[in-house]
Write a protein that holds these residues in place. Structure first.
Motif, PDB file in Angstrom:
ATOM      1  N   ALA A 190      -4.465   4.902  -6.632  1.00 11.29           N
ATOM      2  CA  ALA A 190      -3.471   5.666  -7.373  1.00 11.29           C
ATOM      3  C   ALA A 190      -3.381   7.108  -6.914  1.00 11.29           C
ATOM      4  O   ALA A 190      -2.320   7.739  -7.020  1.00 11.29           O
ATOM      5  CB  ALA A 190      -3.801   5.621  -8.867  1.00 11.29           C
ATOM      6  N   ALA A 191      -4.488   7.665  -6.390  1.00  9.13           N
ATOM      7  CA  ALA A 191      -4.492   9.073  -5.982  1.00  9.13           C
ATOM      8  C   ALA A 191      -4.141   9.263  -4.510  1.00  9.13           C
ATOM      9  O   ALA A 191      -4.076  10.406  -4.043  1.00  9.13           O
ATOM     10  CB  ALA A 191      -5.863   9.685  -6.265  1.00  9.13           C
ATOM     11  N   ASN A 192      -3.904   8.169  -3.769  1.00  4.29           N
ATOM     12  CA  ASN A 192      -3.588   8.281  -2.345  1.00  4.29           C
ATOM     13  C   ASN A 192      -2.108   8.623  -2.173  1.00  4.29           C
ATOM     14  O   ASN A 192      -1.229   7.845  -2.563  1.00  4.29           O
ATOM     15  CB  ASN A 192      -3.918   6.963  -1.643  1.00  4.29           C
ATOM     16  N   PRO A 193      -1.779   9.783  -1.584  1.00  5.84           N
ATOM     17  CA  PRO A 193      -0.364  10.157  -1.436  1.00  5.84           C
ATOM     18  C   PRO A 193       0.326   9.510  -0.232  1.00  5.84           C
ATOM     19  O   PRO A 193       1.551   9.667  -0.072  1.00  5.84           O
ATOM     20  CB  PRO A 193      -0.446  11.677  -1.261  1.00  5.84           C
ATOM     21  N   SER A 194      -0.397   8.773   0.596  1.00  5.83           N
ATOM     22  CA  SER A 194       0.189   8.217   1.819  1.00  5.83           C
ATOM     23  C   SER A 194       1.031   6.979   1.509  1.00  5.83           C
ATOM     24  O   SER A 194       0.546   6.038   0.868  1.00  5.83           O
ATOM     25  CB  SER A 194      -0.926   7.856   2.811  1.00  5.83           C
ATOM     26  N   ARG A 195       2.289   6.990   1.990  1.00  4.52           N
ATOM     27  CA  ARG A 195       3.162   5.850   1.755  1.00  4.52           C
ATOM     28  C   ARG A 195       2.710   4.649   2.569  1.00  4.52           C
ATOM     29  O   ARG A 195       2.756   3.506   2.088  1.00  4.52           O
ATOM     30  CB  ARG A 195       4.595   6.225   2.125  1.00  4.52           C
ATOM     31  N   GLU A 196       2.264   4.882   3.787  1.00  8.55           N
ATOM     32  CA  GLU A 196       1.825   3.776   4.644  1.00  8.55           C
ATOM     33  C   GLU A 196       0.596   3.087   4.055  1.00  8.55           C
ATOM     34  O   GLU A 196       0.512   1.847   4.040  1.00  8.55           O
ATOM     35  CB  GLU A 196       1.505   4.290   6.051  1.00  8.55           C
ATOM     36  N   ASP A 197      -0.351   3.884   3.541  1.00  7.70           N
ATOM     37  CA  ASP A 197      -1.548   3.287   2.932  1.00  7.70           C
ATOM     38  C   ASP A 197      -1.185   2.494   1.688  1.00  7.70           C
ATOM     39  O   ASP A 197      -1.760   1.432   1.429  1.00  7.70           O
ATOM     40  CB  ASP A 197      -2.558   4.378   2.579  1.00  7.70           C
ATOM     41  N   ARG A 198      -0.229   3.014   0.911  1.00 10.68           N
ATOM     42  CA  ARG A 198       0.166   2.295  -0.313  1.00 10.68           C
ATOM     43  C   ARG A 198       0.814   0.956   0.047  1.00 10.68           C
ATOM     44  O   ARG A 198       0.522  -0.079  -0.581  1.00 10.68           O
ATOM     45  CB  ARG A 198       1.133   3.164  -1.110  1.00 10.68           C
ATOM     46  N   ILE A 199       1.685   0.934   1.056  1.00 17.74           N
ATOM     47  CA  ILE A 199       2.343  -0.316   1.444  1.00 17.74           C
ATOM     48  C   ILE A 199       1.321  -1.304   1.997  1.00 17.74           C
ATOM     49  O   ILE A 199       1.346  -2.501   1.661  1.00 17.74           O
ATOM     50  CB  ILE A 199       3.444  -0.014   2.474  1.00 17.74           C
ATOM     51  N   ALA A 200       0.412  -0.809   2.819  1.00 15.89           N
ATOM     52  CA  ALA A 200      -0.607  -1.695   3.383  1.00 15.89           C
ATOM     53  C   ALA A 200      -1.502  -2.267   2.285  1.00 15.89           C
ATOM     54  O   ALA A 200      -1.873  -3.456   2.320  1.00 15.89           O
ATOM     55  CB  ALA A 200      -1.443  -0.931   4.418  1.00 15.89           C
ATOM     56  N   ASP A 201      -1.837  -1.451   1.297  1.00 15.57           N
ATOM     57  CA  ASP A 201      -2.691  -1.927   0.213  1.00 15.57           C
ATOM     58  C   ASP A 201      -1.973  -2.981  -0.620  1.00 15.57           C
ATOM     59  O   ASP A 201      -2.573  -3.997  -1.009  1.00 15.57           O
ATOM     60  CB  ASP A 201      -3.106  -0.737  -0.660  1.00 15.57           C
ATOM     61  N   LEU A 202      -0.691  -2.770  -0.890  1.00 15.90           N
ATOM     62  CA  LEU A 202       0.062  -3.747  -1.672  1.00 15.90           C
ATOM     63  C   LEU A 202       0.220  -5.067  -0.912  1.00 15.90           C
ATOM     64  O   LEU A 202       0.150  -6.150  -1.510  1.00 15.90           O
ATOM     65  CB  LEU A 202       1.433  -3.170  -2.029  1.00 15.90           C
ATOM     66  N   LYS A 203       0.442  -4.994   0.400  1.00 17.71           N
ATOM     67  CA  LYS A 203       0.538  -6.220   1.188  1.00 17.71           C
ATOM     68  C   LYS A 203      -0.782  -6.972   1.195  1.00 17.71           C
ATOM     69  O   LYS A 203      -0.804  -8.213   1.121  1.00 17.71           O
ATOM     70  CB  LYS A 203       0.966  -5.883   2.613  1.00 17.71           C
ATOM     71  N   ALA A 204      -1.903  -6.211   1.255  1.00 23.58           N
ATOM     72  CA  ALA A 204      -3.213  -6.859   1.214  1.00 23.58           C
ATOM     73  C   ALA A 204      -3.436  -7.565  -0.115  1.00 23.58           C
ATOM     74  O   ALA A 204      -3.962  -8.676  -0.177  1.00 23.58           O
ATOM     75  CB  ALA A 204      -4.317  -5.832   1.483  1.00 23.58           C
ATOM     76  N   GLN A 205      -3.011  -6.912  -1.183  1.00 25.05           N
ATOM     77  CA  GLN A 205      -3.136  -7.542  -2.508  1.00 25.05           C
ATOM     78  C   GLN A 205      -2.263  -8.798  -2.585  1.00 25.05           C
ATOM     79  O   GLN A 205      -2.680  -9.819  -3.146  1.00 25.05           O
ATOM     80  CB  GLN A 205      -2.728  -6.542  -3.595  1.00 25.05           C
ATOM     81  N   ARG A 206      -1.054  -8.715  -1.989  1.00 23.21           N
ATOM     82  CA  ARG A 206      -0.166  -9.878  -2.018  1.00 23.21           C
ATOM     83  C   ARG A 206      -0.761 -11.036  -1.242  1.00 23.21           C
ATOM     84  O   ARG A 206      -0.720 -12.198  -1.692  1.00 23.21           O
ATOM     85  CB  ARG A 206       1.192  -9.483  -1.432  1.00 23.21           C
ATOM     86  N   ASP A 207      -1.332 -10.739  -0.082  1.00 23.67           N
ATOM     87  CA  ASP A 207      -1.940 -11.807   0.704  1.00 23.67           C
ATOM     88  C   ASP A 207      -3.129 -12.418  -0.036  1.00 23.67           C
ATOM     89  O   ASP A 207      -3.320 -13.650  -0.016  1.00 23.67           O
ATOM     90  CB  ASP A 207      -2.401 -11.250   2.054  1.00 23.67           C
TER      91      ASP A 207
END
Length: 522
Positions: free
Chosen positions: A164-181
């Motif tokens: 939640a505290a990470n301001p990086s858009r790329e890290d947020r997208i990568a984290d969400l894709k990892a959760q989806r997988d």
């Protein structure tokens, strides 16, 4: 130990942080001084070192901390009386009444007395008392081992905070894709029947950790209420102590800004309140509790914890509404304090106190505080007597034992009625006839001459009546003069005791002629 909220910026007002010193850091001397103040000032420490610690903790913990509640004073006293009676039956020394213990606990800061709904007084545990009771509970039931559930809870919270505290858009997208997988893979395994169910021991361990964490939430409400009241006190103090006609806090209140709602404690509680009253979240919480308690491994959970989980949502919602009422009341009170210009009177009083202190400081240079002033201040006192001197009131002493008999009305006797009136009032008719008879015998006479010839039938009342008539003759018809000389007038009481009084001497030469024929009005 009592928690003091960190003072953070409120609205646009920058409030300096409290100058607190952690007693466990710094030099040994500073730590010692800090701990000394803590031991002397903390209500929690006063409870922990009290002689009646077991009694106090048991009564307060059973009535008001199961879970923490706010209770009417009358109900608390009734339940406390029952609890004290049970303890006395066990041989525990509890000499005082519940009312006396309640007064002492409020004075020690263990209980907070407030005005509840319908103007009824309520009591609740203070934040210090909750800290002390929680400390005793952890001593009674220590956490003997490091559980995996506690570690999993900490790890999960840290992972969520990092995401939640990470301001990086790329890290947020990568984290969400990892959760989806990961979710897709878990769905595939569930469809194939390849999923793992928690064993009973792990489930019970995690449930115990959940109960422990949930049990701290109601106690947090009491601390939030204390924080809000402290914030309200600080804001008022800033308004009073600010220089000039306006200040930052005063300007914001005049502008309609709700400083209490916008404070750290206010924003945190508002977010919690909104989540708690969310319909879907509340329904999901109830369903989860019912589902967990129906599992076989949850049947070993203590009855107290089972009841706590079933009542958790209702208790949290009730406590949240109470805090909401407190917050709204404090906000309205602060606005009323400013809008009615009540703060100006407090500023004037603060200035007067500061001036008086300055004068006292200047006087200490020339006058010793222990010097005698020559003025004796009489102190009030209270007559103290032994209880053996008291006489108990027996209602039977004033109760009528003999039967009441009905007496038929009799005939009216005018002569008897005249005697009753004569006995209850001054008989001026008799006194006028006596003065007229004396005037026929003497050309000039005084009141003593009247009493010499006509003794008083009504005692002092006859003497008073003669003085009234003589004073009337001096102001009206007839001849009467009040001289500077005095004379003694005597009479006989009902107990045949002779009394006398000295009065001015009235010289009477004439009385109205109608006094000779004056008869009663009957």
């Amino acid at each position: 130990m009592t928690q003091v909220p960190d003072r953070r910026p409120v609205g646009n007002q920058s409030v300096p942080p409290a100058k607190e010193c952690d007693p466990m850091t710094g030099s040994v001397a500073a730590a010692t001084q800090g701990l000394r103040r803590l031991v002397a000032d903390s209500p929690a420490m006063s409870l922990l070192r009290a002689d009646l610690l077991p009694v106090t903790a048991a009564v307060l913990g059973t009535i008001l901390d199961n879970p923490p509640v706010t209770m009417d004073v009358a109900e608390f006293l009734e339940r406390a009386d029952d609890a004290l009676d049970q303890l006395r039956d066990m041989g525990v020394d509890a000499p005082q009444t519940a009312q006396a213990y309640l007064t002492g606990w409020i004075g020690q800061g263990l209980l907070v007395r407030q005005s509840g709904q319908a103007r009824l007084e309520t009591v609740r545990l203070s934040s210090s008392a909750l800290d002390a009771l929680d400390f005793l509970r952890r001593l009674e039931n220590p956490q003997s081992t490091v559980t995996s559930s506690r570690l999993a809870t900490v790890t999960t919270l840290l992972e969520r905070l990092a995401r939640a505290a990470n301001p990086s858009r790329e890290d947020r997208i990568a984290d969400l894709k990892a959760q989806r997988d990961a979710i897709d893979a878990e769905i595939a395994r569930a469809e194939d029947g390849r999923f793992t169910v928690l064993d009973d021991d792990t489930a019970r361990e995690r449930l115990a950790e959940i109960v422990r964490l949930a049990g701290q939430i109601p106690a947090d409400f009491t601390k939030v209420s204390a924080d809000l009241e402290l914030l309200n006190h600080d804001l008022r103090q800033q308004i009073i102590s600010s220089t000039g006609t306006r200040g930052d806090v005063l300007d914001e209140v005049f502008a309609g800004v709700d400083l209490i709602e916008r404070s750290d404690a206010g924003r945190t509680f508002t977010a919690f309140h909104d989540l708690l009253n969310h319909a879907e979240a509340s329904a999901a919480l109830d369903e989860s509790v019912d589902e967990i308690l129906d599992r076989p491994w949850a049947r070993d959970l203590p009855v107290r914890d089972r009841e706590f989980l079933r009542r958790l949502l209702g208790v949290l919602q009730d406590d949240a509404e109470e805090i909401r009422r407190v917050m709204t009341g404090l906000s309205r009170s602060l606005h009323r304090f400013v809008e009615t210009h009540e703060y100006r009177e407090y500023r004037r009083l603060a200035a007067m106190v500061a001036t008086a202190r300055a004068h006292l400081t200047s006087l200490t240079a020339t006058h010793r505080p222990t010097a005698s002033t020559g003025y004796h201040l009489p102190a009030t006192s209270l007559a103290i007597s032994t209880i053996a001197a008291w006489k108990l009131n027996n209602p039977d002493d004033s109760r009528t034992v003999a039967p009441v008999t009905e007496v038929p009305p009799g005939e009216l006797d005018l002569a008897a009625l005249r005697e009753q009136v004569r006995a209850s009032e001054i008989d001026f008719d008799e006194l006028r006839r006596a003065m007229a008879a004396t005037a026929r015998q003497l050309s000039v006479f005084s009141l003593a001459d009247v009493l010499e010839r006509f003794p008083c039938h009504q005692g002092l009342a006859s003497v008073v009546g003669l003085l009234v008539l003589a004073e009337g003759l001096c102001r009206g018809p007839g001849g009467c003069t009040r001289s500077r000389q005095t004379e003694a007038l005597s009479w006989q009481t009902s107990s045949e005791t002779v009394r006398a009084m000295t009065v001015p001497r009235y010289i009477i030469s004439m009385v109205p002629p109608e006094w000779s024929s004056h008869v009663p009005a009957f």
